[in-house]
Design an enzyme around this catalytic site. Sequence first.
Site, PDB file in Angstrom:
ATOM      1  N   HIS A  44       0.889  -0.821  -0.353  1.00 31.09           N
ATOM      2  CA  HIS A  44       0.002  -0.255   0.309  1.00 31.09           C
ATOM      3  C   HIS A  44       0.824   0.794   0.016  1.00 31.09           C
ATOM      4  O   HIS A  44       0.856   1.504   0.740  1.00 31.09           O
ATOM      5  CB  HIS A  44      -0.816   0.176   1.130  1.00 31.09           C
ATOM      6  CG  HIS A  44      -1.426  -1.178   1.093  1.00 31.09           C
ATOM      7  ND1 HIS A  44      -1.483  -2.088   1.788  1.00 31.09           N
ATOM      8  CD2 HIS A  44      -3.432  -0.867   1.473  1.00 31.09           C
ATOM      9  CE1 HIS A  44      -2.872  -3.051   1.516  1.00 31.09           C
ATOM     10  NE2 HIS A  44      -3.489  -2.030   0.949  1.00 31.09           N
ATOM     11  N   SER A  84      -1.057   4.662   0.492  1.00 32.83           N
ATOM     12  CA  SER A  84      -1.567   5.180   1.974  1.00 32.83           C
ATOM     13  C   SER A  84      -0.761   5.684   2.410  1.00 32.83           C
ATOM     14  O   SER A  84      -0.625   5.546   3.887  1.00 32.83           O
ATOM     15  CB  SER A  84      -2.362   3.494   2.603  1.00 32.83           C
ATOM     16  OG  SER A  84      -3.569   3.124   1.893  1.00 32.83           O
ATOM     17  N   LEU A  86      -8.843  -3.052  10.450  1.00 33.96           N
ATOM     18  CA  LEU A  86      -8.237  -1.521  10.353  1.00 33.96           C
ATOM     19  C   LEU A  86      -9.814  -1.102  12.321  1.00 33.96           C
ATOM     20  O   LEU A  86     -10.396  -1.927  13.050  1.00 33.96           O
ATOM     21  CB  LEU A  86      -9.042  -0.952   9.411  1.00 33.96           C
ATOM     22  CG  LEU A  86      -8.685  -0.237   8.858  1.00 33.96           C
ATOM     23  CD1 LEU A  86      -9.206  -0.006   7.208  1.00 33.96           C
ATOM     24  CD2 LEU A  86      -7.384   0.122   8.312  1.00 33.96           C
ATOM     25  N   SER A  91     -21.716  -9.095  38.493  1.00 36.25           N
ATOM     26  CA  SER A  91     -21.934 -11.001  37.940  1.00 36.25           C
ATOM     27  C   SER A  91     -20.893 -11.706  37.348  1.00 36.25           C
ATOM     28  O   SER A  91     -21.571 -12.868  37.724  1.00 36.25           O
ATOM     29  CB  SER A  91     -22.639 -10.537  36.155  1.00 36.25           C
ATOM     30  OG  SER A  91     -23.813  -9.938  36.453  1.00 36.25           O
ATOM     31  N   GLU A 129     -17.308  -3.726  24.223  1.00 37.64           N
ATOM     32  CA  GLU A 129     -15.413  -4.825  24.734  1.00 37.64           C
ATOM     33  C   GLU A 129     -14.841  -5.284  23.910  1.00 37.64           C
ATOM     34  O   GLU A 129     -13.872  -5.552  23.968  1.00 37.64           O
ATOM     35  CB  GLU A 129     -16.736  -6.484  24.560  1.00 37.64           C
ATOM     36  CG  GLU A 129     -18.017  -6.794  25.074  1.00 37.64           C
ATOM     37  CD  GLU A 129     -19.538  -5.756  25.382  1.00 37.64           C
ATOM     38  OE1 GLU A 129     -19.543  -4.446  24.298  1.00 37.64           O
ATOM     39  OE2 GLU A 129     -20.400  -6.085  26.305  1.00 37.64           O
ATOM     40  N   PHE A 182     -20.770 -11.998  25.760  1.00 38.49           N
ATOM     41  CA  PHE A 182     -20.542 -10.762  24.904  1.00 38.49           C
ATOM     42  C   PHE A 182     -19.415 -10.613  24.582  1.00 38.49           C
ATOM     43  O   PHE A 182     -18.763  -9.517  23.972  1.00 38.49           O
ATOM     44  CB  PHE A 182     -20.604  -9.456  25.705  1.00 38.49           C
ATOM     45  CG  PHE A 182     -22.006  -9.203  26.757  1.00 38.49           C
ATOM     46  CD1 PHE A 182     -23.567  -9.714  25.894  1.00 38.49           C
ATOM     47  CD2 PHE A 182     -22.735  -9.275  27.865  1.00 38.49           C
ATOM     48  CE1 PHE A 182     -24.309  -9.957  25.388  1.00 38.49           C
ATOM     49  CE2 PHE A 182     -24.096  -9.452  27.674  1.00 38.49           C
ATOM     50  CZ  PHE A 182     -25.047  -9.544  27.050  1.00 38.49           C
ATOM     51  N   HIS A 203     -21.293 -16.489  32.314  1.00 35.76           N
ATOM     52  CA  HIS A 203     -22.989 -16.705  32.128  1.00 35.76           C
ATOM     53  C   HIS A 203     -22.343 -17.601  31.106  1.00 35.76           C
ATOM     54  O   HIS A 203     -23.540 -17.969  29.873  1.00 35.76           O
ATOM     55  CB  HIS A 203     -23.728 -15.463  32.074  1.00 35.76           C
ATOM     56  CG  HIS A 203     -23.946 -14.986  33.163  1.00 35.76           C
ATOM     57  ND1 HIS A 203     -23.345 -14.314  33.949  1.00 35.76           N
ATOM     58  CD2 HIS A 203     -25.064 -14.941  33.635  1.00 35.76           C
ATOM     59  CE1 HIS A 203     -23.331 -13.585  34.897  1.00 35.76           C
ATOM     60  NE2 HIS A 203     -24.738 -13.559  34.836  1.00 35.76           N
ATOM     61  N   GLN A 221     -28.170 -13.664  26.288  1.00 33.92           N
ATOM     62  CA  GLN A 221     -27.343 -13.701  27.045  1.00 33.92           C
ATOM     63  C   GLN A 221     -26.072 -14.940  27.346  1.00 33.92           C
ATOM     64  O   GLN A 221     -25.522 -15.105  28.594  1.00 33.92           O
ATOM     65  CB  GLN A 221     -27.904 -13.775  28.416  1.00 33.92           C
ATOM     66  CG  GLN A 221     -28.955 -12.159  28.732  1.00 33.92           C
ATOM     67  CD  GLN A 221     -28.699 -11.129  28.061  1.00 33.92           C
ATOM     68  OE1 GLN A 221     -27.704 -10.162  29.078  1.00 33.92           O
ATOM     69  NE2 GLN A 221     -29.023 -10.483  27.433  1.00 33.92           N
ATOM     70  N   ARG A 252     -22.877 -18.998  35.863  1.00 31.22           N
ATOM     71  CA  ARG A 252     -23.984 -17.879  36.596  1.00 31.22           C
ATOM     72  C   ARG A 252     -24.460 -19.169  37.656  1.00 31.22           C
ATOM     73  O   ARG A 252     -23.979 -18.209  38.854  1.00 31.22           O
ATOM     74  CB  ARG A 252     -24.943 -18.178  35.787  1.00 31.22           C
ATOM     75  CG  ARG A 252     -25.907 -16.708  36.558  1.00 31.22           C
ATOM     76  CD  ARG A 252     -27.064 -16.694  35.736  1.00 31.22           C
ATOM     77  NE  ARG A 252     -28.547 -16.104  36.182  1.00 31.22           N
ATOM     78  CZ  ARG A 252     -29.684 -16.117  37.408  1.00 31.22           C
ATOM     79  NH1 ARG A 252     -29.393 -17.827  37.798  1.00 31.22           N
ATOM     80  NH2 ARG A 252     -30.246 -15.308  37.919  1.00 31.22           N
TER      81      ARG A 252
END
Lengths: 615, 615
Positions: B30, B33, B118, B335, B356, B381, B405, B417, B463
Site C-alpha cells: 500500500h 496510503s 482497521l 455478575s 467489549e 458478549f 453466564h 445472554q 452463573r
Amino acid sequence: MGERTEFRRELGQQLRVDSVRASAAAGSGHPTSSMSAADLLAVLIDGRLRIDPANLDDPSADHLIFSKGHASPLYYAVLKALGVIDDAELLTFRKLGSRLEGHPTPRIPPTDVATGSLGQGLPISVGVAITGKRLDRLPYRVWCLCGDSEMAEGSMWEAFQHAGWEGLDNLTAIIDVNRLGQTRETMLGWDTDGYARRLEAFGWNAIVCDGHDVDAVEAAFADAEATEGRPSAIVARTLKGRGVKAVEDLPGKHGKPLDDPEAAIEELGGERDLTVEVARPPGGTPYRFDTSDAPMPSWELGEEVATRKAYGEALTALGTRRGDVVALDGEVSNSTYSEDFREAHEDRYFEMFIAEQQLVSAAIGMQVRGWVPFASTFAAFLSRAYDFVRMGAISQANIRLSGSHAGVSIGEDGPSQMALEDIAAFRAVHGSTVLHPSDANQTAALVEALADTPGICFLRTLRGKTPVRTPVDERVRIGGSRVVRGDDATDVAIIACGITVDEAYRAAAALEDEGVSARVLDCYSVKPIDAEAVRAAARDCGALVTVEDHWPEGGLGDAVLETLADAPDRPPVTKLAVREMPGSGSPEELLHEAGIDAEGIAAAVRAVVREGAAR
Amino acid sequence: MGERTEFRRELGQQLRVDSVRASAAAGSGHPTSSMSAADLLAVLIDGRLRIDPANLDDPSADHLIFSKGHASPLYYAVLKALGVIDDAELLTFRKLGSRLEGHPTPRIPPTDVATGSLGQGLPISVGVAITGKRLDRLPYRVWCLCGDSEMAEGSMWEAFQHAGWEGLDNLTAIIDVNRLGQTRETMLGWDTDGYARRLEAFGWNAIVCDGHDVDAVEAAFADAEATEGRPSAIVARTLKGRGVKAVEDLPGKHGKPLDDPEAAIEELGGERDLTVEVARPPGGTPYRFDTSDAPMPSWELGEEVATRKAYGEALTALGTRRGDVVALDGEVSNSTYSEDFREAHEDRYFEMFIAEQQLVSAAIGMQVRGWVPFASTFAAFLSRAYDFVRMGAISQANIRLSGSHAGVSIGEDGPSQMALEDIAAFRAVHGSTVLHPSDANQTAALVEALADTPGICFLRTLRGKTPVRTPVDERVRIGGSRVVRGDDATDVAIIACGITVDEAYRAAAALEDEGVSARVLDCYSVKPIDAEAVRAAARDCGALVTVEDHWPEGGLGDAVLETLADAPDRPPVTKLAVREMPGSGSPEELLHEAGIDAEGIAAAVRAVVREGAAR
C-alpha cells in the site's frame, strides 16, 4: 392539565405497574430500567406509533425496536397497552414456553429482531430505515429505544455515523438517560448536553428533554417527526426506577424484581387497564424493482477463475432475475467483487464503509422487511460482527454473508487479512449454512441457492484463481459434495474444500503413479455436510485425510469427524490444517509451509497408508 | 526555509521513496496510503518520538502504533530512518521469512501489536496510555497513526470515548485524512472540521492542519504535547499518493505497487539515506504495586459455589500476591465477580463500560508493557470482540478473558445472554487455552495457572452454583482433567465440563443402580484437552458420551473427537449438546429441554449401551 396529558401520565404509570408485575411474576427481570422509559413510550404509543394490532404485518407500519432489550418488561407492557397481548400473557414473562422471553425475540410479533446484546437495536434500526427510504419506499418510521449505557458501544456510533451520512429522517433514536448502568454511573451520567453535542457532530438533530414530562416528550417527538434530511435523537433525562422511592435513582437496583412489588404498585397508583387508540399505518405497497431474464454465469471446465469473482458475477445475474436481492459491502467491493452488482444494480447496492457491525446489522434490518440481502467483506473481518451474527440467529434472520480472502492462500498480505477461524465461528451459529466452493460453477449455483436458504448463511470465497472442475450441468446443492476423482479408490479418501481441492487433486494424481488409490471428495457444503458421501468414503477407503486452509479447530476436519462420531467403526482420520501462525509469502509458499499443498497432502497420505499396512 | 524544515521535507520524501521501493520489491502493498502520512511521520520521528534504537525495550520509551496497519511500507521506512533496520531488510518486505510482514506484527521490534484489521490500533493505544498513567506511571507517550477510512469503525469511537473520559493526555491520535478509501471517497471526505467536531464532542483536543506542511505539523505536535487533561488528535488533511502525479489523489490506486516505481522515485527526488537523530526515552522505572502473602481461596467438598464467584475471589487473592495482575470489566463486575478485585485492588481495576472491543483492546495494551490482565464480561458478549481476540493471537498477546453466564444454564434471561458458541470461537484462535471448570476449587487453581500462561486464554464460568467435588489438594492444571467417578467403569465414559459434570455424575449414579458402569471424566481443560485421559476412556469403555452446555459444533465433543481422530479404533461417540434455540425458563427446565441434564444423559447412555449390546 389537559386530558391527553393526564391520560399519558396514567398510561406511563400503567406501563410501570405492568413492568413491576411482570418482573415480580417472573422473579427476575429489569423493572427499574423499564420504569425510566415508561413515559417516553406512553407518549410514543398514544397516537404517534402507527401499527395495526389486527394486522401486524402491514408493510407500511412503523417499527419499534428496543435496543435496550433488557427493558423487556416495558416492551411487553406496551404490547398489552396496544392490545397485542392480554394481561394473562403478560404474566407469563420469562416462563418456559412463553413468547415473552427475558429479552425480546421475534417469537412475539410484531418484534422485528432479538435484542439484549446492547448496541444492536440501533444499527439494525438504521437498516430498517434505509429499507424504508431506498427499497420499500414507504413512509414508515423507525423508533428505537436506546439505553445510555449502550452509548459506550462502538456499534452505536457506527449507526449514528451511517444514519447521519444517509440523512435518515425516518429514524428516531430515543435515548433513555437514566444515568445508572448495571454497577455504577455511566461515563456521561446526566450530561445530556454531552450526548447532544456528540449526536449533532454526527449529523443528527438532537433534542434534549425531561423524559418524565409528557408534554415535553410530545414536543420532542413532534420536532423529530418534522425534521427533514437528518435523523433525530431524543435525549431524555430520566430516573431509573422512576416512581418508586425504594429504587428510584438508586444504585444496586439493576436487573432484579422489586423487593415489595405490592407496595410499589400502590405507590404507582395501582393497576390500570388503559388501552391506547393506536394510530394506523399510512398504507401503501412496497416498491418492487424490475426484473428480467438473465442466465446465471457459467464457466468452461479448466478455466481459471477466482470464486470471489464468480460470486460477484453470479450475484449480479441473480439481481437481474430477482428484484428482492440486494447487496451490501464493507468498502472492499473491488476485492469481494460485489462491485459487479453495484455497477448493474446501483439502487440496490449499499456501501456500509469500514463498519462491519453496521454492515451485518443493515442486512438484518433489510431482511426484516423481506428483502434478500447479500453482505460481503473479507471473511476475516466478519469476525468483527460475530456478536451480530450470533444475535441474528436468535432474530431468525435470513442473511447471506460472503467472506472473501480465505486462509493462507491469500499470500503476501499476512495473517491479519487471512480468515482462518471463520468456518469454526459460523458453524457454531444455530441453524447456519456454511459453504466453501472450490470453483466458479459451484459458486454460482450456491449463490442462487442461498437466495432461498433461511437462517445465517456464510459463503467463503478465495482470493486466487482455481480451475473450474464442476461441469455447469452438474447439480450443486446445499448439503451436497462431489467426488472429484477416485470414485473406486480404496486406499484413502482426501476430503477437501476451497483452495485445497485442487491441491488434493494433484496429490491424488501423483499418488496414483505410486500405486496408491485416492478418492478426492470436495465438500463444498461444510454445514450441512454431505453425510452420505462422507460415510461412503469412510466405508470404501482405508483411511481419511481432511485438508483445509483453516485452523485445525472447528473446520472441515471436525465436521467430518462429527459425521462419523457415532459410527462403531471408521478408518483413522488425519486432519491437515494450518497449525502455525503464518507470515507473509506467496500463496504457494504459504500453502506449502502449512503442509496443505499437493506435496504436503501426498506426504500425509503416504504416511497413513504405510501405517495402515503396518497394522 | 529553516534547516529543520528542509530536513523534514527531505525525510518525508525519503519515507515515500522507501515506501515505493519496498512495495515495488514485494510486488504488492500500500504505497499510496503510506505516502499521504509520510510528512506526519517525518516530523514525529525527528526529535519528538522517544525511543532508543539500541535498547528497544526501554520501559520509558514512547509507543508508535500504526492503527492503519496497511501503511506498513511507511512503518518500515520509518524503522529504517530510525536505524532499527537496514535498507537490505527493508527490501525483504512481504517475502517469506521476513520480519517485515504485509501488515506490522511484533515479529519486528519494537512493534507492540499486530495491526491490519482497521480500528484496532487506537483502542490498543488507549490501553497502553492507561498503562502509562495508572500502572507503569511513566511519562511515555503513545502516538497512534489512524486512517480516515477506519473512522467508520465503532471501535474507534469506543476508544475516543474512553480516552476522553479518562483524560489521557499522553495519547495522540494522528488522523491521516487522505479522503480516499479502498474504492471511493470516505463518508467525510476532506471535512476535517467534521472530524474535529466529533472529536471535540468526545472530549478530545482536535488540531486540524495541512498534513504536508511540516511546520504546521510540528506546531500541531507541540500543541498535542502541551495539552493537559485530555487526549489530542491531529486531523491532518493529506493527499493519498502525495508527490507522484500518476497516483496522487486519484481513485483506483489503493493497495497496489506503483506502475512505474523508477519514475516515481525520480519524481520524489531520488533515493536518500537520511538517518534521524532519535530523541531518547526520559528514563525511569515502572511502578510496582505492593504485594503480600495471601492464601488462594479454597472450598470444602460439597459446598455449593458459582464458579464465577470463585473467579472473583481467586483473582482477588492472586492480586494480593502478585502486583502485576490487573483486572478489567465491561460494566458487569457484579455478575462476573470482578467486583471483588475492584474492592481489594481499586488502583488495578479498570472499568471499561459496555464496550467489549475496548475492553479486550485495553487488556492487549496492558500486556504490551508486561502486565498480567484478566478481563471479564458475559461470555456471550466476548463475541463482540472476536476480531480483537483473533488479532491478539497475531500480536502474540498474553491475555486472560473470563466469560461468565455460560450456556442455557443461566435460565430466564434467554438466549441473547447465553454463551453457546464461545468454546468453538476460542478454540479456533491460534495458540489459545480454553478452560471450563466445574467447581470452585478448580476455578481458583486455574486462575492462578493462567497468570503464567501465554497467549489468548479463555476461562468460562457459570452463573449458577455447583457442588465442590475437587479436593483442594488435588492437582488441577492446564491440560488436565479428573475422573469424577467410575475409574474402573467399562460400559461407558461420560465426558463433561462445567455445569454438565454434576449432571453426568448424577446420571452415572442412576445408571449404576441399573447395572451400567459409567466413568465420568471432567475435562475442565478443553484446549489443551487431556488427551491421555480421553484415550484411556476410549480404551477402557465401550462407548463415549460427551455432554456440554454449548452448540454441538466446535465445543467439548469436537475436542474429544479430534483427540481420537487418528486412532484406528475407538468406541462410538455420542455428542450431547444444545441443538434447538432455547427460550427462557429455569436453569433446570432448560438443561432438561436440551437433553443435557442427568435424565437426558442417562437416556443417551442407555441407548448407546443397548446399541452396543445389539452389535
